[in-house]
Motif scaffolding. Structure first.
Motif, PDB file in Angstrom:
ATOM      1  N   THR A   1       4.669   7.533   5.981  1.00 33.01           N
ATOM      2  CA  THR A   1       4.863   6.125   6.349  1.00 33.01           C
ATOM      3  C   THR A   1       3.523   5.416   6.512  1.00 33.01           C
ATOM      4  O   THR A   1       3.315   4.285   6.023  1.00 33.01           O
ATOM      5  CB  THR A   1       5.686   6.030   7.641  1.00 33.01           C
ATOM      6  OG1 THR A   1       6.961   6.654   7.442  1.00 33.01           O
ATOM      7  CG2 THR A   1       5.895   4.579   8.036  1.00 33.01           C
TER       8      THR A   1
ATOM      9  N   TYR B   1       0.728   6.248   5.139  1.00 30.51           N
ATOM     10  CA  TYR B   1       0.145   6.183   3.792  1.00 30.51           C
ATOM     11  C   TYR B   1       0.659   4.942   3.057  1.00 30.51           C
ATOM     12  O   TYR B   1      -0.112   4.190   2.450  1.00 30.51           O
ATOM     13  CB  TYR B   1       0.514   7.466   3.057  1.00 30.51           C
ATOM     14  CG  TYR B   1       0.034   7.568   1.625  1.00 30.51           C
ATOM     15  CD1 TYR B   1      -1.185   8.162   1.321  1.00 30.51           C
ATOM     16  CD2 TYR B   1       0.815   7.092   0.576  1.00 30.51           C
ATOM     17  CE1 TYR B   1      -1.620   8.282   0.009  1.00 30.51           C
ATOM     18  CE2 TYR B   1       0.399   7.203  -0.740  1.00 30.51           C
ATOM     19  CZ  TYR B   1      -0.811   7.808  -1.021  1.00 30.51           C
ATOM     20  OH  TYR B   1      -1.233   7.906  -2.315  1.00 30.51           O
ATOM     21  N   LEU B   2       1.987   4.731   3.095  1.00 30.69           N
ATOM     22  CA  LEU B   2       2.572   3.601   2.372  1.00 30.69           C
ATOM     23  C   LEU B   2       2.236   2.269   3.047  1.00 30.69           C
ATOM     24  O   LEU B   2       2.013   1.252   2.369  1.00 30.69           O
ATOM     25  CB  LEU B   2       4.084   3.789   2.273  1.00 30.69           C
ATOM     26  CG  LEU B   2       4.558   4.990   1.437  1.00 30.69           C
ATOM     27  CD1 LEU B   2       6.069   5.147   1.517  1.00 30.69           C
ATOM     28  CD2 LEU B   2       4.114   4.840  -0.022  1.00 30.69           C
TER      29      LEU B   2
ATOM     30  N   PRO C   1       0.050   3.435  -3.170  1.00 32.24           N
ATOM     31  CA  PRO C   1       1.316   3.529  -3.909  1.00 32.24           C
ATOM     32  C   PRO C   1       1.938   4.922  -3.770  1.00 32.24           C
ATOM     33  O   PRO C   1       1.321   5.860  -3.260  1.00 32.24           O
ATOM     34  CB  PRO C   1       0.895   3.251  -5.350  1.00 32.24           C
ATOM     35  CG  PRO C   1      -0.512   3.740  -5.424  1.00 32.24           C
ATOM     36  CD  PRO C   1      -1.124   3.445  -4.073  1.00 32.24           C
ATOM     37  N   TYR C   2       3.185   5.018  -4.258  1.00 31.58           N
ATOM     38  CA  TYR C   2       3.871   6.306  -4.228  1.00 31.58           C
ATOM     39  C   TYR C   2       3.017   7.355  -4.954  1.00 31.58           C
ATOM     40  O   TYR C   2       2.443   7.086  -6.003  1.00 31.58           O
ATOM     41  CB  TYR C   2       5.222   6.215  -4.913  1.00 31.58           C
ATOM     42  CG  TYR C   2       6.250   5.395  -4.150  1.00 31.58           C
ATOM     43  CD1 TYR C   2       5.982   4.935  -2.868  1.00 31.58           C
ATOM     44  CD2 TYR C   2       7.483   5.102  -4.716  1.00 31.58           C
ATOM     45  CE1 TYR C   2       6.918   4.195  -2.170  1.00 31.58           C
ATOM     46  CE2 TYR C   2       8.432   4.358  -4.025  1.00 31.58           C
ATOM     47  CZ  TYR C   2       8.138   3.905  -2.757  1.00 31.58           C
ATOM     48  OH  TYR C   2       9.057   3.168  -2.066  1.00 31.58           O
TER      49      TYR C   2
ATOM     50  N   HIS D   1       7.785   0.273   5.506  1.00 29.54           N
ATOM     51  CA  HIS D   1       6.711  -0.288   4.656  1.00 29.54           C
ATOM     52  C   HIS D   1       7.241  -1.291   3.644  1.00 29.54           C
ATOM     53  O   HIS D   1       6.463  -2.025   3.032  1.00 29.54           O
ATOM     54  CB  HIS D   1       6.002   0.851   3.905  1.00 29.54           C
ATOM     55  CG  HIS D   1       6.725   1.287   2.661  1.00 29.54           C
ATOM     56  ND1 HIS D   1       7.838   2.102   2.688  1.00 29.54           N
ATOM     57  CD2 HIS D   1       6.501   0.988   1.344  1.00 29.54           C
ATOM     58  CE1 HIS D   1       8.255   2.300   1.446  1.00 29.54           C
ATOM     59  NE2 HIS D   1       7.462   1.637   0.608  1.00 29.54           N
TER      60      HIS D   1
ATOM     61  N   ALA E   1      12.469   3.961  -1.917  1.00 31.57           N
ATOM     62  CA  ALA E   1      12.063   4.615  -0.681  1.00 31.57           C
ATOM     63  C   ALA E   1      13.207   5.428  -0.080  1.00 31.57           C
ATOM     64  O   ALA E   1      13.019   6.564   0.383  1.00 31.57           O
ATOM     65  CB  ALA E   1      11.574   3.568   0.327  1.00 31.57           C
TER      66      ALA E   1
END
Length: 383
Positions: A82, A84-85, A90-91, A128, A144
């Motif tokens: 979470t 990170y996003l 990006p993914y 996010h 997500a």
């Protein structure tokens, strides 16, 4: 997000092989994250800095204890993914760690704690979509959610399948145990029932003759002694077979048709004349077939002794190349006046013995009066 108490599906700590396997998986995903986080970010015009690699490393290394503390692992990976996003990355490979953590909780913990943890992760991860450095908006909601919903569904399916298989194994074990208990009960019933019926009849004779003809009463008492000893010996053999498992064989062979003449002599002493006729050449029978045929004869003659009143009985044994046939007839009063419940129970036990070996069983009034029991048993045991 749930507790890591021992109320889950896997109550025991994982073995060292699984622990090592989880460590290898964590290192593999860590290597994948180090190699793939930068390129996946650059494809979307974002630079992966130290924060991205740190969060990815926390999420990957948490998987080393995924089966020991699955909820702790899920919390660490969810918070790292979470963050990170929400920082605008990006993914990337970090979501693979979340996928494994969600799957682990669903596959190794009961439904409600796992569902509670999964729902909390879903809410946390989709935050996010609306807040953060680069929120994707509603278009990012479905991708997500898929990273949580799909592994949770797969893990739940795996757990339910595993639980169903465990229940089937337990049920099969119970059926085997019940069948063994029934077999032992039938053996003990036949041995003890026959012995007690003969002893009862001989005791009645001894009491009747004790004052008027003591020498004949002594003969009846000797017959009681012999019958009780034979019954006890046979009962010891039966219980030895049950107890021995893989140990040494019992001291005496299991009863078979070869013991029918001795059975005839014991019943003659109890006041029941029995004739035995053998058609065909006697051959060695499979143990289960030999025992079942003998029990049919024994139980049938015991029923005659108990219920038929003054009567005689005839036993016919026919050996054929593919089967053995036994028939017991008597000249007694038949079922109409006898104990229906007791006879019915004995007949049911005989029928079960015969049919489980692939044979056929019939019983009913004899043509000239009395009662008839007839059984055919194939010489090849059913697998």
């Amino acid at each position: 997000m749930g507790s890591d108490g021992r109320d889950g599906v896997d109550r025991q700590r994982p073995g060292w092989r699984r622990t090592v396997g989880d460590g290898v998986l964590a290192l593999a995903l860590l290597g994948l994250g180090i190699a793939g986080t930068g390129p996946s970010a650059e494809q979307r015009g974002v630079t992966a800095d130290g924060r991205a690699y740190a969060l990815m490393s926390v999420a990957a290394l948490a998987l080393a204890v995924r089966r020991r503390w699955p909820f702790v692992t899920l919390a660490l990976t969810a918070v790292a993914a979470t963050a990170y996003l929400m920082l605008g990355y990006p993914y990337g490979p970090i979501l693979l760690t979340l996928l494994v953590a969600v799957y682990t909780v669903a596959a190794h913990r009961t439904l409600w704690p796992a569902a509670t943890g999964g729902a909390a992760v879903l809410v946390l991860l989709t935050a996010h979509v609306f807040v953060g450095v680069r929120p994707p908006g509603l278009l990012g909601l479905m991708p997500a959610a898929a990273w949580v919903v799909v592994p949770f569904a797969v893990g739940t399916t795996v757990r339910l399948t595993r639980d169903a298989a465990a229940r089937n194994r337990a049920e099969e074990a119970r059926r085997v145990a019940d069948g063994e208990r029934l077999r032992v009960a039938q053996e003990v019933h036949d041995v003890v029932g026959h012995g007690l019926a003969a002893i009862h009849m001989q005791a009645e004779i001894a009491l009747h003759l004790l004052e008027k003809r003591p020498e004949q009463a002594q003969t009846a008492l000797a017959a009681i002694s012999g019958t009780s000893k034979a019954a006890l010996d046979e009962l010891r053999v039966t219980l030895a077979v049950v107890r021995r498992g893989d140990g040494p064989a019992e001291r005496a062979p299991a009863p078979g048709l070869g013991q029918v003449p001795a059975l005839r002599d014991r019943l003659a002493g109890a006041g029941l004349p029995v004739t035995v006729r053998i058609d065909g050449e006697p051959v060695a029978l499979p143990v289960a077939v030999d025992l079942a045929a003998y029990r049919v004869v024994q139980e049938s003659l015991t029923n005659v002794l108990r219920h038929a009143g003054p009567a005689t009985a005839a036993v016919r044994i026919r050996y054929a190349p593919t089967e053995v046939e036994v028939e017991v007839t008597d000249t007694g009063r038949g079922v109409a006046e006898a104990g229906r419940a007791t006879i019915g129970s004995g007949l049911a036990g005989m029928r079960e013995r015969v049919t489980v070996l692939g044979g056929s069983f019939a019983s009913g009034p004899a043509a000239g009066g009395g009662f008839r029991v007839h059984a055919r048993l194939p010489l090849e045991e059913r697998p």
